[in-house]
Write a protein that holds these residues in place. Sequence first.
Motif, short mmCIF file in Angstrom:
data_model
loop_
_atom_site.label_atom_id
_atom_site.label_comp_id
_atom_site.label_asym_id
_atom_site.label_seq_id
_atom_site.Cartn_x
_atom_site.Cartn_y
_atom_site.Cartn_z
N PHE A 152 -8.97 -5.84 2.57
CA PHE A 152 -9.32 -6.54 3.81
C PHE A 152 -8.96 -5.62 4.97
CE2 PHE A 152 -8.40 -10.68 1.47
CZ PHE A 152 -9.72 -11.11 1.48
N VAL A 153 -9.87 -5.48 5.91
CA VAL A 153 -9.53 -4.72 7.11
C VAL A 153 -9.57 -5.67 8.29
CG1 VAL A 153 -10.08 -2.73 8.55
CG2 VAL A 153 -10.62 -2.68 6.09
N ASP A 154 -8.40 -5.97 8.83
CA ASP A 154 -8.33 -6.88 9.97
C ASP A 154 -8.54 -6.07 11.24
OD1 ASP A 154 -7.88 -8.92 11.74
OD2 ASP A 154 -5.71 -8.67 11.71
N TYR A 203 -4.59 -7.38 -3.76
CA TYR A 203 -5.03 -7.44 -2.37
C TYR A 203 -4.31 -6.42 -1.50
CZ TYR A 203 -7.67 -11.68 -3.27
OH TYR A 203 -8.59 -12.58 -3.75
N VAL A 204 -5.07 -5.85 -0.56
CA VAL A 204 -4.49 -4.95 0.43
C VAL A 204 -5.01 -5.43 1.79
CG1 VAL A 204 -4.30 -2.58 1.25
CG2 VAL A 204 -4.63 -3.02 -1.18
N LEU A 205 -4.14 -5.49 2.77
CA LEU A 205 -4.58 -5.87 4.12
C LEU A 205 -4.26 -4.73 5.07
CD1 LEU A 205 -5.59 -7.97 6.22
CD2 LEU A 205 -3.22 -8.72 6.41
N ILE A 206 -5.31 -4.14 5.61
CA ILE A 206 -5.12 -3.07 6.60
C ILE A 206 -5.29 -3.69 7.97
CG2 ILE A 206 -6.10 -0.94 7.52
CD1 ILE A 206 -7.16 -0.55 4.56
N GLN A 207 -4.30 -3.53 8.82
CA GLN A 207 -4.40 -4.13 10.15
C GLN A 207 -4.60 -3.06 11.20
OE1 GLN A 207 -0.88 -6.95 9.62
NE2 GLN A 207 -1.81 -7.59 11.56
N PHE A 208 -5.69 -3.14 11.93
CA PHE A 208 -5.92 -2.24 13.06
C PHE A 208 -5.02 -2.66 14.22
CE2 PHE A 208 -10.59 -0.70 12.29
CZ PHE A 208 -10.15 0.06 11.23
N SER A 209 -4.76 -1.69 15.11
CA SER A 209 -3.90 -1.99 16.26
C SER A 209 -4.64 -2.79 17.33
CB SER A 209 -3.40 -0.68 16.86
OG SER A 209 -4.51 0.08 17.29
N ARG A 210 -5.98 -2.79 17.24
CA ARG A 210 -6.82 -3.58 18.16
C ARG A 210 -8.20 -3.66 17.54
NH1 ARG A 210 -10.46 -0.10 20.60
NH2 ARG A 210 -9.77 2.04 20.97
N ASN A 211 -9.15 -4.27 18.25
CA ASN A 211 -10.51 -4.36 17.74
C ASN A 211 -11.23 -3.02 17.92
OD1 ASN A 211 -13.61 -5.32 18.74
ND2 ASN A 211 -12.86 -6.10 16.81
N PHE A 212 -11.62 -2.42 16.80
CA PHE A 212 -12.34 -1.15 16.86
C PHE A 212 -13.81 -1.31 16.49
CE2 PHE A 212 -8.07 0.56 16.82
CZ PHE A 212 -8.18 1.71 17.59
N SER A 231 0.49 -5.21 1.35
CA SER A 231 0.00 -5.84 0.12
C SER A 231 1.07 -6.78 -0.38
CB SER A 231 -0.39 -4.81 -0.93
OG SER A 231 0.57 -3.81 -0.99
N PRO A 232 0.68 -7.82 -1.14
CA PRO A 232 1.66 -8.82 -1.54
C PRO A 232 2.76 -8.18 -2.37
CG PRO A 232 -0.52 -9.30 -2.49
CD PRO A 232 -0.66 -8.11 -1.63
N PRO A 233 4.01 -8.60 -2.16
CA PRO A 233 5.10 -8.07 -2.98
C PRO A 233 4.86 -8.46 -4.43
CG PRO A 233 5.83 -9.96 -1.67
CD PRO A 233 4.45 -9.64 -1.22
N PRO A 234 5.21 -7.58 -5.39
CA PRO A 234 4.99 -7.91 -6.80
C PRO A 234 5.78 -9.15 -7.19
CG PRO A 234 6.30 -5.90 -6.57
CD PRO A 234 5.85 -6.28 -5.20
N ALA A 235 5.17 -9.99 -8.04
CA ALA A 235 5.84 -11.22 -8.47
C ALA A 235 7.10 -10.87 -9.26
CB ALA A 235 4.89 -12.05 -9.32
N GLU A 236 8.18 -11.70 -9.08
CA GLU A 236 9.46 -11.33 -9.65
C GLU A 236 9.50 -11.41 -11.17
OE1 GLU A 236 12.30 -13.67 -7.43
OE2 GLU A 236 11.74 -12.47 -5.68
#
Length: 322
Positions: free
Chosen positions: A44-46, A67-76, A312-317
């Motif tokens: 996902f690229v936010d 899942y991986v979430l990449i967050q931009f610093s603003r709207n590009f 990305s979500p932490p691995p389940a324990e």
Amino acid sequence: MSGEQRASVSLIIPLYNEVDMMPGLVRAIEAFRSERPEVDEIVFVDDGSTDGTARKTQRLVSDLPGYVLIQFSRNFGHQLAVTAGMHFASGDAAIILDADLQDPLPVAGEMIDTWQQGYDVVYGVRRQRDGVSWLQRATARVFYRVFRRMSEVDAPLDTGDFRLVSRAVLDAYRELDEQQPYVRGLISWLGFNQTGVEYDREPRAGGSSKYAWRDRMRLALDGIASFSGRPLRLAVRIGLGVSVLSMVGLLWVLVARLATDSTVPGWASILFVGFFFGGLQIFFLGVVGSYLARVYEEVKGRPRYIVREVWSPPPAEESSQD
Ligand code: UDP
Ligand code: MG
């Protein structure tokens, strides 16, 4: 091709203020993954959402793998969000799709099948588009045809960014560093074995379109300007044509006047002609200016997007290490 893996697939999904879409989207992805285990990564690229899309996404996928979430610093912008996704995706192939489920996941399954038969790019060809005004449909149709005529790339008609690209294409795409990438055009330009699958575009499953008409116009002009110098050549030709015509017109008027020996009436039409050519000149000055602006963007060479965080979500324990 020799030794090339065709096992794992990443999904690349740009998100801009899609908070309402997220639960349905994640549900649809999970259902799809249970049928297509090849899909083992979702990027996902936010793109600088301001409605809490990122937080919502993190909550939704916190105990789901891949899942991986990449967050931009603003709207590009959409095209750079897709570009970032292509840079990050680690699969043997990646599928670019919209968050609003307008690009149906079953078609993504077909794309995977086609890729496994040996293709490098499998693009979606829109057979019909629901939930889109006739005006938007008509302008899109005209644009894709104009683009194809103007650019020297063999771009397929009526395709958006919904497509699968192989690892080879992802690696080649990395080499391109245009400031304002026109993703679908660049992928066509790259070549490789390309083919299409037809599909019916669904209406948006929720939320509202993030593309205003202004953005669409801009994307269209970006597309043409980055693939063709033809508007510039057109300006030269029209300029020359108009000069020659006006010479002929002048001669004709002089001859007609001599023949009839009467003054030429019609100052109003002369004024109109003046405005018309004034407008034409400003228009082509604008065309030249827009190419200049693109050159300026390239010369500055700024990074094209800024990533604030990769999550990305932490691995389940209780699950064992793999
Ligand atoms: N999008 C984005 N950045 C933007 C605008 C849109 O990442 O500045 C994303 C949006 O979240 C969606 C995709 O690009 O996943 C396509 O946008 P949308 O569905 O609004 O466009 P449309 O289908 O109406 O052309
Ligand atoms: Mg959409």
